[in-house]
Design an enzyme around this catalytic site. Structure first.
Site, short mmCIF file in Angstrom:
data_model
loop_
_atom_site.label_atom_id
_atom_site.label_comp_id
_atom_site.label_asym_id
_atom_site.label_seq_id
_atom_site.Cartn_x
_atom_site.Cartn_y
_atom_site.Cartn_z
N ARG A 1 51.93 38.40 51.56
CA ARG A 1 51.25 39.68 51.80
C ARG A 1 51.68 40.31 53.13
O ARG A 1 51.77 41.52 53.24
CB ARG A 1 49.73 39.48 51.80
N GLY B 1 45.44 37.63 38.83
CA GLY B 1 45.73 36.33 39.44
C GLY B 1 46.43 35.34 38.53
O GLY B 1 47.54 34.89 38.82
N GLY C 1 41.50 42.19 41.44
CA GLY C 1 40.42 43.08 41.02
C GLY C 1 40.85 44.53 40.87
O GLY C 1 40.48 45.20 39.90
N LYS D 1 38.20 34.63 28.36
CA LYS D 1 37.03 35.19 27.70
C LYS D 1 37.12 36.69 27.43
O LYS D 1 37.70 37.43 28.21
CB LYS D 1 35.79 34.96 28.57
P1 AMP Z 1 41.61 34.75 32.76
O1 AMP Z 1 41.24 34.39 34.16
O2 AMP Z 1 40.50 35.37 31.98
O3 AMP Z 1 42.91 35.52 32.67
O4 AMP Z 1 41.83 33.37 32.01
C1 AMP Z 1 42.87 32.49 32.33
C2 AMP Z 1 42.50 31.12 31.84
O5 AMP Z 1 42.33 31.14 30.43
C3 AMP Z 1 43.56 30.10 32.13
O6 AMP Z 1 43.02 29.16 33.00
C4 AMP Z 1 43.85 29.48 30.76
O7 AMP Z 1 43.97 28.08 30.80
C5 AMP Z 1 42.65 29.85 29.96
N1 AMP Z 1 42.93 29.86 28.51
C6 AMP Z 1 43.84 30.59 27.89
N2 AMP Z 1 43.85 30.29 26.56
C7 AMP Z 1 42.91 29.35 26.36
C8 AMP Z 1 42.43 28.65 25.21
N3 AMP Z 1 42.94 28.87 24.00
N4 AMP Z 1 41.44 27.75 25.39
C9 AMP Z 1 40.93 27.53 26.62
N5 AMP Z 1 41.33 28.16 27.74
C10 AMP Z 1 42.30 29.06 27.61
#
Ligand code: AMP
Length: 391
Positions: free
Chosen positions: A36, A350, A373, A193
């Protein structure tokens, strides 16, 4: 483009207050990753070359309006001086006017602005104090632009303002990806999620031609279609929401792509025994941890016909092998097309940056945003106060 780039602003001999993001990781009193800091050098150098005085204002950690000695920005001084190749004058805000007067055409670093209770309140009185120090305001901290704080928003309205080199590059890249993109546009949204990316999905379906959904959130969309997903990460309570997003996509003419084959395992662990099955054939005691090769091939076909790809979130549990395969293969496909000049590819957030680094392709994308963010809020279609204030 309502904002003025620094390159179009006359800063000859001027005092320029530059909002930067140098909230770098520190261990045992030393900066462990100076990325950064290195990225703000062009803006600071541009002002110095014009005979101006760059006055850097930044936050460090979350002192919440209190003076917390452990969160003094003094700690980044050696790394900053090394990056700039010259001495930097460090000053408390109260002593800043004198420091600036005695160190013309030299870089100045102000103490952590979040020591001031007015910063996070976007307090006009603090903005007045900051404005009194400068002739021109320059924001080079896109990653802090989603916060309406005194040093990102209120002060910008008090002086002629402009976007620093880093901010201008980021805004131009984002504009090229979602503002006035070359079509077809594909959005890839993955990650854990649906619940954390509802606004993002809702905004994207009305703007992009294809939406590729992967990761844990794809399970929620599959389950909403009545498909059994075993013990997979899945937000069953969001079935209605997933169906509403699918309907909105159909209305907007956005093609939704869900996995057609998936990699399943009995445990969430590296090298867990696994198998590839059709998306509607997940065993009841297994969990979906990645998209399968057929899905990756389909994503590759969508990319091949596209002009623009915007990406947030991994397609699977990429941190544990071999469940990184779909993310790595799809990222490589986008990178190859980008290198051939056929695709504009922009990614951010991230975990996405970590996933693309893991795939070894981060340098081949058109633009990678390290702003977490702010990048997400921009993908959600929200107006970023720190950008709006430059207009
Ligand atoms: P996010 O911060 O919402 O972008 O989520 C990233 C996280 O989602 C990572 O740590 C991945 O390991 C997790 N992830 C992605 N696909 C899956 C899955 N099919 N089951 C469980 N975790 C997942």
């Amino acid at each position: 483009m309502a904002w003025t780039p620094l390159s179009d602003m006359d800063v000859t001999g001027k005092r320029v207050l530059v909002r930067v993001d140098i909230n770098v990781p520190v261990e045992d009193g030393r900066v462990t990753d100076a990325t950064r800091i290195n990225r703000i050098v062009p803006t600071v150098q541009h002002i110095l070359d014009a005979g101006g005085t760059p006055i850097l204002v930044a936050h460090f950690g979350r002192p919440k309006g209190q003076v917390v000695p452990d969160m003094s920005l003094r700690i980044v001084l050696p790394a900053l001086e090394q990056a700039l190749g010259q001495t930097v004058k460090f000053t408390e805000l109260d002593a800043a006017a004198d420091a600036i007067a005695f160190n013309k055409n030299q870089p100045i670093l102000l103490e952590n602005i979040r020591f001031e209770p007015g910063e996070e309140k976007n307090d006009p009185a603090l903005a007045d104090r900051l404005a009194a120090l400068c002739d021109v305001y320059c924001n080079d901290a896109f990653s802090a632009a989603h916060r309406a704080h005194a040093s990102t928003t209120a002060v910008a309205q008090l002086r002629p303002s402009c976007a620093g080199m880093l901010m201008a590059a980021e805004l131009s890249a984002l504009e090229a990806a979602l503002g006035t993109p070359k079509r077809p546009v594909v959005a890839v949204v993955g990650g854990a999620k649906v619940s954390t990316k509802l606004d993002l999905l809702g905004n994207l379906v009305s703007k992009v031609d294809h939406l590729v959904i992967g990761g844990g959130m794809a399970n929620t969309f599959l389950a909403a279609q009545g498909i059994a997903v075993g013990t997979s990460l899945c937000e069953h309570d969001l079935a209605d929401t997933a169906r509403a997003i699918s309907a909105k996509a159909a209305d907007a003419g956005c093609a939704l792509h869900l996995p057609t084959d998936v990699v399943v395992a009995r445990e969430f662990a590296a090298n867990a025994p696994n198998e590839t099955v059709p998306a509607d054939a997940c065993p009841s005691d297994a969990m979906i941890l990645d998209a399968g090769p057929e899905t990756v091939a389909q994503i590759g076909e969508v990319f091949a016909k596209a002009k623009t790809v915007i990406w947030n979130g991994p397609l699977g549990a990429f941190e544990i092998t071999p469940f990184d395969r779909a993310t790595v293969a799809a990222a490589q496909a986008a990178a190859t097309l980008t290198k051939m000049g056929k695709l504009t590819s922009v990614a951010g957030g991230g975990d996405t940056v970590a996933a693309l680094n893991h795939a070894g392709v981060a340098g081949d994308f058109t633009y990678i945003s390290t702003a977490g963010g702010a990048f997400l809020e921009w993908m959600e279609g929200k107006t970023l106060p720190g950008v709006a204030a430059l207009g």
